[in-house]
Motif scaffolding. Sequence first.
Motif, short mmCIF file in Angstrom:
data_model
loop_
_atom_site.label_atom_id
_atom_site.label_comp_id
_atom_site.label_asym_id
_atom_site.label_seq_id
_atom_site.Cartn_x
_atom_site.Cartn_y
_atom_site.Cartn_z
N PRO A 233 -4.12 -9.32 -6.84
CA PRO A 233 -4.50 -10.01 -5.47
C PRO A 233 -3.53 -9.30 -4.63
N GLY A 234 -3.94 -9.21 -3.52
CA GLY A 234 -3.02 -8.69 -2.51
C GLY A 234 -2.34 -7.06 -2.39
N HIS A 235 -2.94 -6.51 -3.50
CA HIS A 235 -2.61 -5.06 -3.63
C HIS A 235 -4.09 -4.18 -3.76
N GLU B 195 1.56 2.20 -2.58
CA GLU B 195 1.45 0.90 -3.24
C GLU B 195 2.52 0.76 -4.10
#
Length: 531
Positions: free
Chosen positions: A101-103, A402
Motif C-alpha cells: 500500500p502506498g507504493h 521507488e
Amino acid sequence: MLPLRTGSLLCDYLLRLSALSILLCVAVAIRRIYFHPLSAYPGPKLWAATRVPYVVSLLRGTLNERMLELHEKYGDVVRLAPDELSYACEEAWRDIYMHRPGHKEVVKDDVWYFAPNGMPQNIVTTTSTQVRARMRRLLAPSFSEQSLRAQGPVLEHYAALLMDRLKNLHATRTPPPTDQKHVVVNLTDWLNFYTMDIIGDLAIGSSFHCLDTTAYHPWVRTLYMFYKGMIYAAAARFFPVTSFLLEYCIPAKILAMQRQHTEFTNEKILQRLELEDTLEKGGEAGKGAGRPDLVTPFIKAMRTSPEKMSLAEIQSTFAVILVAGSETTATTLLGVFYKLATHQGVQDKLYQTLRERFEYESQIDVETTRELVYLDAVISEALRLCYAIPGGLPRVVPRGGEIYGGRWLPGGTKLSIRPHVIFHSPTCFYWPWEFVPERWLPVSQRPKEHANDRLSACQPFSVGPTNCIGKALAWAEMRVVVAKLVWGFEVSMTERGDGDEFCWEKQHMMMLVEKGDLWVGLRRRKGEEMG
C-alpha cells in the motif's frame, strides 16, 4: 586502387575513429562504475561496466553458480550489470513481488517476458498489470479448489498408469546378475511422460500418450527448445543496437523447433475450443467438451464475464500453461526422487508414514494426500534444493523510482530475487545444502537446530499478484505420484552406462534446469503386491 595519399587519410581516419570509440567506451565504463545511481551497490566492476559478463554466464549455463559466488563475496544485494541489482534476502519477496500500500507495483522486465513467434502477450509474458489481472480473473476458475476436485481423477489416472508401466517393467525385466529384484529405469523420461500426459489432457483435451507408448510425443521434444529460444532472444535484447544481428545467430534448429511448438499448440487449442462451441450448439461432436479440465471452467467464465480474451491470447496463454505446467513440475519431481534415492533414511521414513496412513495403493489419491505432513515436508525441501526456475523472476522499477530494501532506486532499474542463492542461504537455513525435510515440520515437531530456519525465505511459487496460478494443481500432481511410487518401490541410485552418476548441482542451468538422465534402481516393496 586508392591513391597512396587517399589510402593514408582513410587509414588515419579509421585509427582516429577507433581511438575515439575506445575513449567513449572507457568514459561510459567509468561513469557506470563510479558515477551511476547504482554505484553505491557492491559487485564486480567489470559487471557494473557492461552487460557482457552477465550474458556470457547466462548462455554458458553458469549464471546461478556465479550468482552464488558473488552474493557470498558481496552480500545480500549485488550489482550484476550497469542497471541491475540481485537480492538474496527474505524481505525482498515483499518489496519486489507483493503489493505494498502506498507504493507503485514493479513491472515485469520486457527483455525476458516476450511472447515468441509473433504471438500476443499472455498471462505469463504480459508486462501490463491490467492485462495480467484480466487474464487471471478469467483463468481463476480453472485453478480453483472446485476445479481441482473435478480434475483429481485425471491426475490419479496417470499416476496409476505410470505405476502400471513401472510394475510391468519390473515384472518383465532381464534380472541383473547382482540383484534379482532390481530394475534400472531412466526416471527423467517417466516423470516427463507423467506430467506431459496430464497437462495435455487438462489443457488441450487429449493426452500426449507418452505413458501409453512409453515414448516422447514429437511435440514434447520441442519443449525445452521453446524456452531455450526465449532465453537466447532475451540475451540478444540486452543489446538493442545489435539485437537483430544477435537474434540472427540463434541456432536455426532452436527456432525451427520453437515454431513447431507454437503451430502444434495453436492447432490443438483451437480444436479444444471448437468442442465447446459444438456442444453449445447441440452437436454430437461435442462429446469431449464439458470435461474436468482447465478449458471448461475458463470457457464458462468467458461466457458470463464482460471481460474477454481473444483467440490469439487464449492460444498464447494455454501454450505457456502447457510448458509451465509440465516442465517445472517434472523438474521438481526429478529433484524429489534424486534426493530420496540419495537419502535412504528419509525415504524409509516417508514409506513408513504412508504405510501408517494407507492399507492399499488405491487409497492414495488427491484428497487423501492433502494432509500428509511429512510428504509435504519432503516435497518442500526438494523445492528448496532443486528449484526448477533458479534464474529468478526479473522485474523493473516503475517510472519515477521507488524504495526497495529501504533505499530509493531510479526508474528502469532491473531487480530480482535469486532463488538459487536465497534458498541456500546460511542466514535463512541451518545446514542450507543438506536435505532435511524435518525443517518443514510444525514447530513442535521440528528439530531444535532448525527451530529458527526462516522458511518464508523459500517461495518456489513466488508471491503476490504474479504468483503461480497453478500452485495447487502442481502440488496435487506431486503428492499423488511421490506417494504412489514410494509406496510401491524402493528407489536407489545407479550408474548410467557410461559410469557417470547423476548429480543435481552438475545440471546445466540457464533460467531453467536442463535436466539430464536420472537412472535409478526400482525394487518392489515387500508385501506391496498384496496392496
